[in-house]
Write an enzyme that holds these catalytic residues in place. Sequence first.
Site, PDB file in Angstrom:
ATOM      1  N   THR A   1     -47.999   3.641   9.290  1.00 16.62           N
ATOM      2  CA  THR A   1     -48.430   2.239   9.181  1.00 16.62           C
ATOM      3  C   THR A   1     -48.793   1.681  10.564  1.00 16.62           C
ATOM      4  OG1 THR A   1     -46.094   1.602   9.154  1.00 16.62           O
ATOM      5  CG2 THR A   1     -47.219   1.622   7.049  1.00 16.62           C
TER       6      THR A   1
ATOM      7  N   GLN B   1     -44.701  13.898   4.291  1.00 16.71           N
ATOM      8  CA  GLN B   1     -45.215  13.468   2.987  1.00 16.71           C
ATOM      9  C   GLN B   1     -46.631  12.910   3.155  1.00 16.71           C
ATOM     10  OE1 GLN B   1     -41.593  10.816   2.517  1.00 16.71           O
ATOM     11  NE2 GLN B   1     -41.752  11.520   0.415  1.00 16.71           N
TER      12      GLN B   1
ATOM     13  N   CYS C   1     -68.807  22.666  -6.669  1.00 19.58           N
ATOM     14  CA  CYS C   1     -68.817  23.801  -5.740  1.00 19.58           C
ATOM     15  C   CYS C   1     -70.216  24.402  -5.621  1.00 19.58           C
ATOM     16  CB  CYS C   1     -67.828  24.855  -6.220  1.00 19.58           C
ATOM     17  SG  CYS C   1     -67.761  26.313  -5.160  1.00 19.58           S
TER      18      CYS C   1
ATOM     19  N   HIS D   1     -47.292  17.190   0.635  1.00 15.10           N
ATOM     20  CA  HIS D   1     -48.156  16.556  -0.364  1.00 15.10           C
ATOM     21  C   HIS D   1     -49.631  16.877  -0.118  1.00 15.10           C
ATOM     22  CE1 HIS D   1     -44.767  13.449  -1.326  1.00 15.10           C
ATOM     23  NE2 HIS D   1     -44.582  14.600  -1.923  1.00 15.10           N
TER      24      HIS D   1
ATOM     25  N   PHE E   1     -49.645   3.190   0.597  1.00  7.16           N
ATOM     26  CA  PHE E   1     -50.383   2.994  -0.651  1.00  7.16           C
ATOM     27  C   PHE E   1     -49.490   2.507  -1.790  1.00  7.16           C
ATOM     28  CE2 PHE E   1     -53.329   6.506   1.065  1.00  7.16           C
ATOM     29  CZ  PHE E   1     -54.092   5.556   1.729  1.00  7.16           C
ATOM     30  N   ARG E   2     -48.172   2.690  -1.616  1.00  7.63           N
ATOM     31  CA  ARG E   2     -47.274   2.281  -2.696  1.00  7.63           C
ATOM     32  C   ARG E   2     -46.727   0.864  -2.495  1.00  7.63           C
ATOM     33  NH1 ARG E   2     -42.978   5.284  -4.088  1.00  7.63           N
ATOM     34  NH2 ARG E   2     -42.325   5.367  -1.934  1.00  7.63           N
TER      35      ARG E   2
ATOM     36  N   ASN F   1     -36.169   3.714   9.565  1.00  5.37           N
ATOM     37  CA  ASN F   1     -37.038   3.211   8.498  1.00  5.37           C
ATOM     38  C   ASN F   1     -36.859   1.697   8.415  1.00  5.37           C
ATOM     39  OD1 ASN F   1     -38.860   3.937   6.293  1.00  5.37           O
ATOM     40  ND2 ASN F   1     -37.278   3.133   4.939  1.00  5.37           N
TER      41      ASN F   1
ATOM     42  N   CYS G   1     -62.409  24.102  -4.070  1.00  5.22           N
ATOM     43  CA  CYS G   1     -62.910  24.360  -5.413  1.00  5.22           C
ATOM     44  C   CYS G   1     -61.739  24.855  -6.254  1.00  5.22           C
ATOM     45  CB  CYS G   1     -64.009  25.410  -5.373  1.00  5.22           C
ATOM     46  SG  CYS G   1     -64.486  25.971  -7.026  1.00  5.22           S
TER      47      CYS G   1
HETATM   48 ZN   LIG Z   1     -66.187  27.467  -6.442  1.00  4.86          ZN
END
Ligand SMILES: [Zn+2]
Length: 251
Positions: free
Chosen positions: A28, A103, A156, A123, A35-36, A222, A131
């Site tokens: 941040t 994360q 792709c 994540h 985003f949450r 935090n 692809c």
């Molecule tokens: Zn492909």
Amino acid sequence: MDELINDGARLIRESHAILVFTGAGMSTESGIPDFRSPGGLWDRYDPSDFYYQKIISDEKSREKYWIMSREAYGVMKDAEPNRGHLAIKRLEDKGKLLAIVTQNIDGLHHKAGNSSEKIVEIHGTSRTVSCLSCGKKYDRGDIESRLESGVKVPYCDDCEGILKPDTISFGQAMPQDKMAESIRFAAGCDLCMVLGSSLVVYPAASVPVHASDSGAPLMIINRDETPLDGRAQLVIHDAIGKTLDRMMGLI
Ligand SMILES: [Zn+2]
């Protein structure tokens, strides 16, 4: 507060294999909103529209997905590492860093100069696209150019398979190898620093739990309380950048 900073500096001085676990709060200060959080991405888009099964089964869902994904990537692509990221880079320079488990999908630990082999992005990452059929990898910038030129859903070049950023979507399994690697680091660390994670998203949050179970002290920095505060040797509810800066000044 000075006492807490001193305690943190002492924990770092006594450690030689630090596992750093980072979440949205880490970035941040680089201008990337959580985003949450209220008003964040998931306040304005319905996460249930972006379940992995929907993305792979329906062209309309993919079109919506790319609109959301472009907005998210737009705030991440030019972001720069902040003081907190740079403090973690200093931990590596001093030979104290075992690994970073993050994360975050923004790639800022890479940009800060930490070695790739020490960074586990549990994540995934927004910096590449793959692809889903043949596995061919694309640079995110190349895909962005296609979208900018008016392509609504990219496919792709080689096999016309579905393309998707290398991030973990809702309803998509966590990569087993990255979780296993993270748990190994957790078992082998002698200090676990949790930075900017609310520790409510599982299985990611099981990484610091495992470090603590394995006997490593926990340091949590935090803004808000976390479910693991009670298990931590040191908890600081403040901004990460200035807190780590002050700690590293005492190392
Ligand atoms: Zn492909």
